[in-house]
Design an enzyme around this catalytic site. Structure first.
Site, PDB file in Angstrom:
ATOM      1  N   TYR A 156       8.946 -67.056 -56.533  1.00 31.69           N
ATOM      2  CA  TYR A 156       7.628 -66.623 -56.047  1.00 31.69           C
ATOM      3  C   TYR A 156       6.712 -67.839 -55.798  1.00 31.69           C
ATOM      4  CZ  TYR A 156       3.354 -63.763 -55.923  1.00 31.69           C
ATOM      5  OH  TYR A 156       2.187 -63.145 -55.551  1.00 31.69           O
ATOM      6  N   SER A 211      -1.194 -66.624 -52.948  1.00 39.15           N
ATOM      7  CA  SER A 211      -1.397 -66.308 -54.374  1.00 39.15           C
ATOM      8  C   SER A 211      -1.962 -67.563 -55.035  1.00 39.15           C
ATOM      9  CB  SER A 211      -0.048 -65.955 -55.003  1.00 39.15           C
ATOM     10  OG  SER A 211      -0.117 -66.075 -56.407  1.00 39.15           O
TER      11      SER A 211
END
Ligand code: NAD
Length: 261
Positions: free
Chosen positions: A158, A145
């Site tokens: 995350y 990401s």
């Protein structure tokens, strides 16, 4: 189209929807044979498999939790039992839990790390063992990401998982490069998938997110899948340990656009 992908075999984790599904469908369009991993959405995975079979492709859906080693090993075994080999393992499955860090429960922290980082490690390990045992050149793609680089308050779990995934990718790429095994990451920015469908359905939130993107729009899963197909193919044969950002420029500090700063 990448001719060299024809007849090769891929496992894609978390492939019942979103980016994973788009990647699996794109690889099937490249005439690869597919193991579609799903966690709970059997219907979603089976519908995609049926769609591929109707178009003359070959695919099988398999339930597995990527945070469990036996489950992940089952994915490689399914590829070999059904299609005779494994050429590509895509560690795509992922999740996030939003919370101010001082309120983030240990349980939620562990869950996100288990799926995003440990899951990527387990998929990588299973694929490496297959490639090494069979003296095959292999390919691993990890779905990271932009948050492997851009820290993200309220998503410490995350961000930490994706930062860890980046160094896992680079380490394993270096460790096995001399065996002909390539390992790369894709770092999407804001992509319209079920993980954030609710968010982007609201025009105000869509506009706020688009402001963070120099290209001023949210990306499509198919745009991420295109990068995966290129990394899977021999067109990228000299690329390993790399991250391809598919983010419309999100990681380029958009606040500095127009000469500000
Ligand atoms: P999604 O929620 O649509 O899909 C995630 C998939 O992972 C689902 O199919 C889910 O069932 C699966 N999954 C979750 N836990 C699992 C487990 N324990 N075992 C097996 N599968 C499991 O999300 P998405 O947007 O398609 O995300 C796919 C990947 O892309 C994730 O790794 C995510 O972090 C990454 N990503 C997404 C975006 C985005 O904007 N959508 C941006 C950057 C990175």
């Amino acid at each position: 189209m990448y001719k060299d992908l024809e007849g090769k075999v891929a496992v894609v984790t978390g492939a019942s929807k979103g980016i994973g599904k788009a990647i699996a469908i794109r690889l099937a369009q490249e005439h690869m044979k597919l193991v579609f991993n799903y966690h709970s959405d059997q219907n979603g995975a089976q519908m995609a498999v049926d769609q591929i079979k109707e178009n003359g492709g070959d695919a099988v859906a398999v339930q597995a939790d990527v945070s469990k080693e036996d489950d992940v090993n089952k994915l490689v075994k399914t590829a070999v039992d059904n299609f005779g080999q494994l050429d590509l393992f895509v560690n795509n499955a992922g999740m996030e839990k939003e919370s101010p860090t001082h309120k983030l429960s240990l349980q939620d922290w562990k869950k996100v790390i288990d799926v995003n980082l440990t899951g990527t490690f387990l998929g990588t390990k299973a694929a490496l063992n297959y490639f090494l045992d069979h003296k095959r050149e292999g390919n691993i793609i990890n779905m990271s990401s932009v948050h492997q680089k851009i820290s993200w308050p309220h998503f410490a779990d995350y961000s930490a998982s994706k930062g860890g995934s980046m160094l896992l990718t680079e380490t394993v790429a270096k460790e096995y490069a001399n065996k002909g095994i390539r390992v790369n990451s894709i770092a999407p920015g804001a992509i319209n998938t079920p993980i954030n469908a609710e968010k982007f359905a609201d025009p105000k939130t869509y506009a706020e997110t688009a402001e963070l993107v120099p290209m001023a729009r949210i990306g499509k899963p198919e745009e991420v899948a295109a990068a995966a197909a290129w990394l899977a193919s021999t067109e990228s044969s000299y690329v390993t340990g790399e991250t391809i950002y598919v983010d419309g420029g999100m990681q380029l500090y958009p606040e500095f656009a127009n000469g500000r700063g």
